[in-house]
Enzyme design. Structure first.
Site, PDB file in Angstrom:
ATOM      1  N   ARG A 230     -36.802 -26.484 -36.356  1.00 31.43           N
ATOM      2  CA  ARG A 230     -37.850 -27.031 -35.489  1.00 31.43           C
ATOM      3  C   ARG A 230     -38.996 -26.028 -35.404  1.00 31.43           C
ATOM      4  O   ARG A 230     -38.780 -24.813 -35.400  1.00 31.43           O
ATOM      5  CB  ARG A 230     -37.316 -27.283 -34.073  1.00 31.43           C
ATOM      6  CG  ARG A 230     -36.518 -28.564 -33.923  1.00 31.43           C
ATOM      7  CD  ARG A 230     -37.365 -29.819 -34.100  1.00 31.43           C
ATOM      8  NE  ARG A 230     -36.599 -31.029 -33.849  1.00 31.43           N
ATOM      9  CZ  ARG A 230     -36.027 -31.797 -34.785  1.00 31.43           C
ATOM     10  NH1 ARG A 230     -36.132 -31.479 -36.061  1.00 31.43           N
ATOM     11  NH2 ARG A 230     -35.363 -32.885 -34.454  1.00 31.43           N
ATOM     12  N   HIS A 278     -42.585 -32.483 -41.945  1.00 27.90           N
ATOM     13  CA  HIS A 278     -41.347 -32.784 -41.218  1.00 27.90           C
ATOM     14  C   HIS A 278     -40.586 -33.925 -41.924  1.00 27.90           C
ATOM     15  O   HIS A 278     -40.305 -34.969 -41.329  1.00 27.90           O
ATOM     16  CB  HIS A 278     -41.633 -33.142 -39.756  1.00 27.90           C
ATOM     17  CG  HIS A 278     -40.401 -33.094 -38.891  1.00 27.90           C
ATOM     18  ND1 HIS A 278     -40.410 -32.682 -37.588  1.00 27.90           N
ATOM     19  CD2 HIS A 278     -39.108 -33.410 -39.155  1.00 27.90           C
ATOM     20  CE1 HIS A 278     -39.191 -32.767 -37.077  1.00 27.90           C
ATOM     21  NE2 HIS A 278     -38.371 -33.210 -38.024  1.00 27.90           N
TER      22      HIS A 278
HETATM   23  P1  NDP Z   1     -25.513 -28.739 -35.292  1.00 22.14           P
HETATM   24  O1  NDP Z   1     -25.492 -28.923 -33.829  1.00 22.14           O
HETATM   25  O2  NDP Z   1     -24.367 -29.268 -36.099  1.00 22.14           O
HETATM   26  O3  NDP Z   1     -25.666 -27.198 -35.649  1.00 22.14           O
HETATM   27  C1  NDP Z   1     -26.451 -26.324 -34.928  1.00 22.14           C
HETATM   28  C2  NDP Z   1     -26.079 -24.914 -35.324  1.00 22.14           C
HETATM   29  O4  NDP Z   1     -26.947 -23.991 -34.661  1.00 22.14           O
HETATM   30  C3  NDP Z   1     -24.641 -24.537 -34.920  1.00 22.14           C
HETATM   31  O5  NDP Z   1     -24.041 -23.759 -35.920  1.00 22.14           O
HETATM   32  C4  NDP Z   1     -24.856 -23.704 -33.651  1.00 22.14           C
HETATM   33  O6  NDP Z   1     -23.843 -22.750 -33.401  1.00 22.14           O
HETATM   34  C5  NDP Z   1     -26.150 -23.008 -34.012  1.00 22.14           C
HETATM   35  N1  NDP Z   1     -26.833 -22.510 -32.821  1.00 22.14           N
HETATM   36  C6  NDP Z   1     -27.330 -23.224 -31.784  1.00 22.14           C
HETATM   37  N2  NDP Z   1     -27.862 -22.398 -30.861  1.00 22.14           N
HETATM   38  C7  NDP Z   1     -27.695 -21.148 -31.336  1.00 22.14           C
HETATM   39  C8  NDP Z   1     -28.036 -19.874 -30.835  1.00 22.14           C
HETATM   40  N3  NDP Z   1     -28.639 -19.708 -29.654  1.00 22.14           N
HETATM   41  N4  NDP Z   1     -27.693 -18.785 -31.577  1.00 22.14           N
HETATM   42  C9  NDP Z   1     -27.073 -18.934 -32.764  1.00 22.14           C
HETATM   43  N5  NDP Z   1     -26.723 -20.128 -33.300  1.00 22.14           N
HETATM   44  C10 NDP Z   1     -27.044 -21.219 -32.594  1.00 22.14           C
HETATM   45  O7  NDP Z   1     -26.883 -29.374 -35.804  1.00 22.14           O
HETATM   46  P2  NDP Z   1     -27.252 -29.907 -37.258  1.00 22.14           P
HETATM   47  O8  NDP Z   1     -26.778 -28.925 -38.259  1.00 22.14           O
HETATM   48  O9  NDP Z   1     -26.822 -31.313 -37.417  1.00 22.14           O
HETATM   49  O10 NDP Z   1     -28.847 -29.919 -37.162  1.00 22.14           O
HETATM   50  C11 NDP Z   1     -29.540 -28.722 -36.920  1.00 22.14           C
HETATM   51  C12 NDP Z   1     -31.013 -28.987 -36.628  1.00 22.14           C
HETATM   52  O11 NDP Z   1     -31.706 -29.337 -37.819  1.00 22.14           O
HETATM   53  C13 NDP Z   1     -31.325 -30.155 -35.693  1.00 22.14           C
HETATM   54  O12 NDP Z   1     -31.104 -29.816 -34.352  1.00 22.14           O
HETATM   55  C14 NDP Z   1     -32.799 -30.391 -35.985  1.00 22.14           C
HETATM   56  O13 NDP Z   1     -33.598 -29.557 -35.164  1.00 22.14           O
HETATM   57  C15 NDP Z   1     -32.934 -29.951 -37.438  1.00 22.14           C
HETATM   58  N6  NDP Z   1     -33.203 -31.095 -38.327  1.00 22.14           N
HETATM   59  C16 NDP Z   1     -34.408 -31.134 -38.991  1.00 22.14           C
HETATM   60  C17 NDP Z   1     -34.690 -32.166 -39.839  1.00 22.14           C
HETATM   61  C18 NDP Z   1     -35.950 -32.180 -40.624  1.00 22.14           C
HETATM   62  O14 NDP Z   1     -36.252 -33.192 -41.273  1.00 22.14           O
HETATM   63  N7  NDP Z   1     -36.702 -31.089 -40.639  1.00 22.14           N
HETATM   64  C19 NDP Z   1     -33.741 -33.269 -40.062  1.00 22.14           C
HETATM   65  C20 NDP Z   1     -32.503 -33.110 -39.346  1.00 22.14           C
HETATM   66  C21 NDP Z   1     -32.263 -32.068 -38.496  1.00 22.14           C
HETATM   67  P3  NDP Z   1     -22.313 -23.225 -33.107  1.00 22.14           P
HETATM   68  O15 NDP Z   1     -21.801 -23.771 -34.425  1.00 22.14           O
HETATM   69  O16 NDP Z   1     -21.616 -21.998 -32.722  1.00 22.14           O
HETATM   70  O17 NDP Z   1     -22.389 -24.281 -32.041  1.00 22.14           O
HETATM   71  C1  OXD Z   2     -33.857 -34.943 -37.090  1.00 24.79           C
HETATM   72  C2  OXD Z   2     -35.185 -34.867 -37.693  1.00 24.79           C
HETATM   73  O1  OXD Z   2     -33.592 -34.265 -36.094  1.00 24.79           O
HETATM   74  O2  OXD Z   2     -35.516 -35.721 -38.548  1.00 24.79           O
HETATM   75  O3  OXD Z   2     -33.019 -35.691 -37.621  1.00 24.79           O
HETATM   76  O4  OXD Z   2     -35.955 -33.959 -37.378  1.00 24.79           O
END
Ligand code: NDP
Ligand code: OXD
Length: 315
Positions: A230, A278
């Protein structure tokens, strides 16, 4: 009557409503702002819902995000606290993100920006090719998306490491966890990827301080940044300054503090930057509606649902 509503003021809801009617023909599908009697609505799927819309649905049972991230929903300060929020976890979206990550790692690794520039100028010049095994890729956020990308990059021969809140065990991937292991994770990372969610803890995390802790021992003697998490996570002035003074070798940015990225941003034309709108991983309407329909069916059967976010953690 049980009804389902799309609340997507910044998106065209028509293809979504059509996909939902196909995925769940028995559901009564409505589209904000024409939601009919609000008492009917038990399920809503949204992206950037306007304030007071969700809280104005007294019989709402589940809120679905139309993406993997939920920051666009949590941005509503009036969101009811007792209604569970379910996010997208789907192999189609995961594959799309891994395609983006692998593509950008390879474009930097194989110096595609320099090749493009040479092509424009008619210059025939091959660059030194570095072995993937000599490059360390570090993924911040080893969740659903980060883990899949990590596995695919590991198969390609890169050294892969990841950082998350809790430690992970993934074959061939070094895991680091928590703020206390962040510096250790960064110091041997040549290509840094963010697949973190937007939360108060991750806001602004990609700044000069963090970027200057990355490895300078990789093939290009300076690190590369890829952010598909993000925009809130990045300080764009710091990134530009780091690119200009050589703290960073290059960057791929799919997300921005302001979207669409303003025309005046220097990121658009920076020679070391790849910008995308995005679009790293699109939510495909029929795929996502099929997923939501299955969640609703499970909920109607035994009140169960999966991939609910933790409101305290904001992801
Ligand atoms: P998940 O919830 O599966 O994974 C999030 C990861 O981030 C986990 O490993 C979590 O740790 C880690 N995390 C969260 N907070 C912290 C922190 N403070 N310190 C260290 N690690 C942290 O989400 P997804 O993998 O499904 O998606 C991730 C993000 O990708 C979405 O939230 C979105 O913002 C972005 N996204 C962007 C898209 C785009 O088109 N650009 C499309 C889809 C998603 P833990 O495993 O320990 O909980
Ligand atoms: C998502 C995105 O969060 O598209 O899936 O950003």
């Amino acid at each position: 009557m049980s009804a389902f509503a799309f609340v997507t003021p910044t998106w065209d809801a028509a293809p979504w409503a059509a996909a939902m009617r196909q995925a769940a023909p028995h559901l009564n599908v409505r589209v904000w702002p024409n939601m009919g009697h609000v008492n009917d609505i038990q399920y809503a799927a949204c992206w950037l819902p306007p304030a007071n819309v969700m809280t104005g649905l007294p019989n709402l049972k589940v809120i679905f995000s139309l993406g993997a991230g939920v920051d666009a929903i949590l941005a509503d300060p009036t969101l009811p606290r007792h209604v569970p929020i379910v996010r997208v976890v789907d192999p189609d979206l995961t594959n799309r993100m891994s395609e983006f990550i692998v593509m950008h790692v390879l474009m930097h690794h194989r110096q595609q920006l320099r090749l493009n520039e040479n092509q424009r100028n008619g210059i025939w010049q091959a660059f030194t090719q570095h072995a993937a095994k000599d490059v360390s890729v570090g993924i911040m956020g080893l969740g659903v998306l980060g883990q899949d990308a990590a596995r695919k990059l590991e198969v390609m021969g890169f050294q892969v490491r990841g950082w998350s809140r809790s430690a992970k065990v993934i074959a061939g991937v070094d895991s680091f966890a928590g703020p206390e292991q962040l510096n250790e994770f960064l110091k041997d990372t040549d290509i840094l990827i963010s697949l973190l969610p937007a939360t108060p803890e991750t806001d602004g995390i990609i700044n000069r301080d963090l970027l200057s802790k990355l490895s300078r021992a990789g093939p290009f003697a300076a690190p590369i940044l890829i952010n598909a998490g993000r925009g809130r996570q990045q300080n764009e002035n710091d990134i530009l300054a780091c690119l200009d003074d050589g703290t960073l070798y290059g960057a791929s940015l799919d997300v921005f503090t302001q979207e669409p990225l303003p025309k005046t941003s220097r990121l658009w034309n920076h020679p070391k930057v790849m910008v995308s709108p995005h679009s790293a991983a699109d939510s495909e309407p029929l795929t996502i509606c099929t997923y939501i329909a299955a969640q609703i069916a499970a909920f109607q059967k035994d009140k169960s649902h999966s991939n609910q976010i933790d409101r305290k953690l904001s992801y």
